[in-house]
Design a protein around this motif. Structure first.
Motif, PDB file in Angstrom:
ATOM      1  N   LEU A  44      58.119 -33.651  90.290  1.00  0.00           N
ATOM      2  CA  LEU A  44      58.849 -32.298  90.540  1.00  0.00           C
ATOM      3  C   LEU A  44      59.575 -32.062  89.026  1.00  0.00           C
ATOM      4  N   THR A  45      59.294 -30.915  88.473  1.00  0.00           N
ATOM      5  CA  THR A  45      60.211 -30.470  87.323  1.00  0.00           C
ATOM      6  C   THR A  45      60.954 -28.987  87.929  1.00  0.00           C
ATOM      7  N   VAL A  46      61.733 -28.403  87.330  1.00  0.00           N
ATOM      8  CA  VAL A  46      62.146 -27.095  87.603  1.00  0.00           C
ATOM      9  C   VAL A  46      61.060 -25.958  87.817  1.00  0.00           C
ATOM     10  N   PRO A  47      59.998 -26.063  86.779  1.00  0.00           N
ATOM     11  CA  PRO A  47      59.059 -24.939  86.863  1.00  0.00           C
ATOM     12  C   PRO A  47      57.764 -25.599  87.969  1.00  0.00           C
ATOM     13  N   VAL A  48      57.572 -26.895  87.966  1.00  0.00           N
ATOM     14  CA  VAL A  48      56.352 -27.287  88.383  1.00  0.00           C
ATOM     15  C   VAL A  48      56.374 -28.321  89.632  1.00  0.00           C
ATOM     16  N   GLN A  49      55.864 -28.104  90.746  1.00  0.00           N
ATOM     17  CA  GLN A  49      56.206 -29.247  91.950  1.00  0.00           C
ATOM     18  C   GLN A  49      54.481 -29.655  92.378  1.00  0.00           C
ATOM     19  N   ASP A  50      54.419 -30.845  92.638  1.00  0.00           N
ATOM     20  CA  ASP A  50      53.184 -31.464  93.091  1.00  0.00           C
ATOM     21  C   ASP A  50      53.644 -32.296  94.177  1.00  0.00           C
ATOM     22  N   VAL A 116      48.606 -34.290  87.412  1.00  0.00           N
ATOM     23  CA  VAL A 116      47.189 -33.946  87.154  1.00  0.00           C
ATOM     24  C   VAL A 116      46.713 -32.775  87.786  1.00  0.00           C
ATOM     25  N   PRO A 117      46.355 -31.830  87.067  1.00  0.00           N
ATOM     26  CA  PRO A 117      46.171 -31.911  85.581  1.00  0.00           C
ATOM     27  C   PRO A 117      47.566 -31.803  84.908  1.00  0.00           C
ATOM     28  N   ASP A 118      47.662 -32.233  83.582  1.00  0.00           N
ATOM     29  CA  ASP A 118      48.742 -32.608  82.819  1.00  0.00           C
ATOM     30  C   ASP A 118      49.303 -30.914  82.698  1.00  0.00           C
ATOM     31  N   VAL A 119      50.724 -30.936  82.448  1.00  0.00           N
ATOM     32  CA  VAL A 119      51.385 -29.671  82.405  1.00  0.00           C
ATOM     33  C   VAL A 119      52.007 -29.600  81.124  1.00  0.00           C
ATOM     34  N   PRO A 120      52.280 -28.286  80.530  1.00  0.00           N
ATOM     35  CA  PRO A 120      52.667 -27.950  79.193  1.00  0.00           C
ATOM     36  C   PRO A 120      53.797 -28.909  78.812  1.00  0.00           C
ATOM     37  N   ALA A 121      54.267 -29.121  77.724  1.00  0.00           N
ATOM     38  CA  ALA A 121      55.572 -29.729  77.256  1.00  0.00           C
ATOM     39  C   ALA A 121      56.518 -29.014  77.463  1.00  0.00           C
TER      40      ALA A 121
END
Length: 156
Positions: A44-50, A116-121
């Motif tokens: 998890l990050t604020v904009p991306v969840q997996d 996976v796949p990688d996320v933008p920095a």
């Protein structure tokens, strides 16, 4: 001297325990009755969840089990509860439920969660805006990603 919490306001430790109970309950309700182990990997990050959920049966098979409603929200709140000012919060967590109902959770606060796949920095830069870290708690891989995010911004 001791302090008490205002009525109705849980401490972060209490809320952490409540959220783990919620996660465990959701997973137990979603899994077949004869499960051996439930394994959840959350990034998890604020904009991306997996979230990846695997249920193991006694014969070693892994039936398709959809993550239950509310599971991701509980993990998202766990990130907030675990957050420590200046230290930040976790990027990934592994939750394992062993039959009949033993739950263990580990948090990764320091290592690249390896989406996976990688996320933008920029995803990590945004996350640090919400969950800031002091320099001493910023691992090298994260510093590199922040430099990359700065480059992305300049080239945009």
């Amino acid at each position: 001297m001791s302090t008490t919490q205002p009525s109705g306001q849980a401490t972060s430790e209490q809320r952490h325990a409540e959220l783990l109970q919620r996660v465990g309950g959701l997973l137990l309700d979603a899994a077949p009755a004869d499960f051996r182990r439930i394994d959840v990997l959350v990034r998890l990050t604020v904009p991306v969840q997996d979230l990846a959920l695997t249920v193991y049966l006694p014969d070693g098979s892994t039936p398709e089990v959809a993550p239950p409603d509310g599971l991701l929200a509980a993990f998202t709140e766990l990130r907030q509860v675990v957050n420590k000012p200046g230290r930040g919060t976790w990027f990934s967590a592994r939750c394992v439920v062993n039959a009949p109902a033993r739950i263990d959770i580990t948090y990764n606060l320091d290592h690249d969660p390896r989406f996976v796949p990688d996320v933008p920095a920029s995803v990590f830069a945004r996350d640090l805006e919400v969950f800031p870290r002091d320099e001493a708690y910023t691992p090298d891989w994260l510093r590199d990603r922040l430099v990359e995010a700065s480059s992305e911004e300049q080239n945009a």
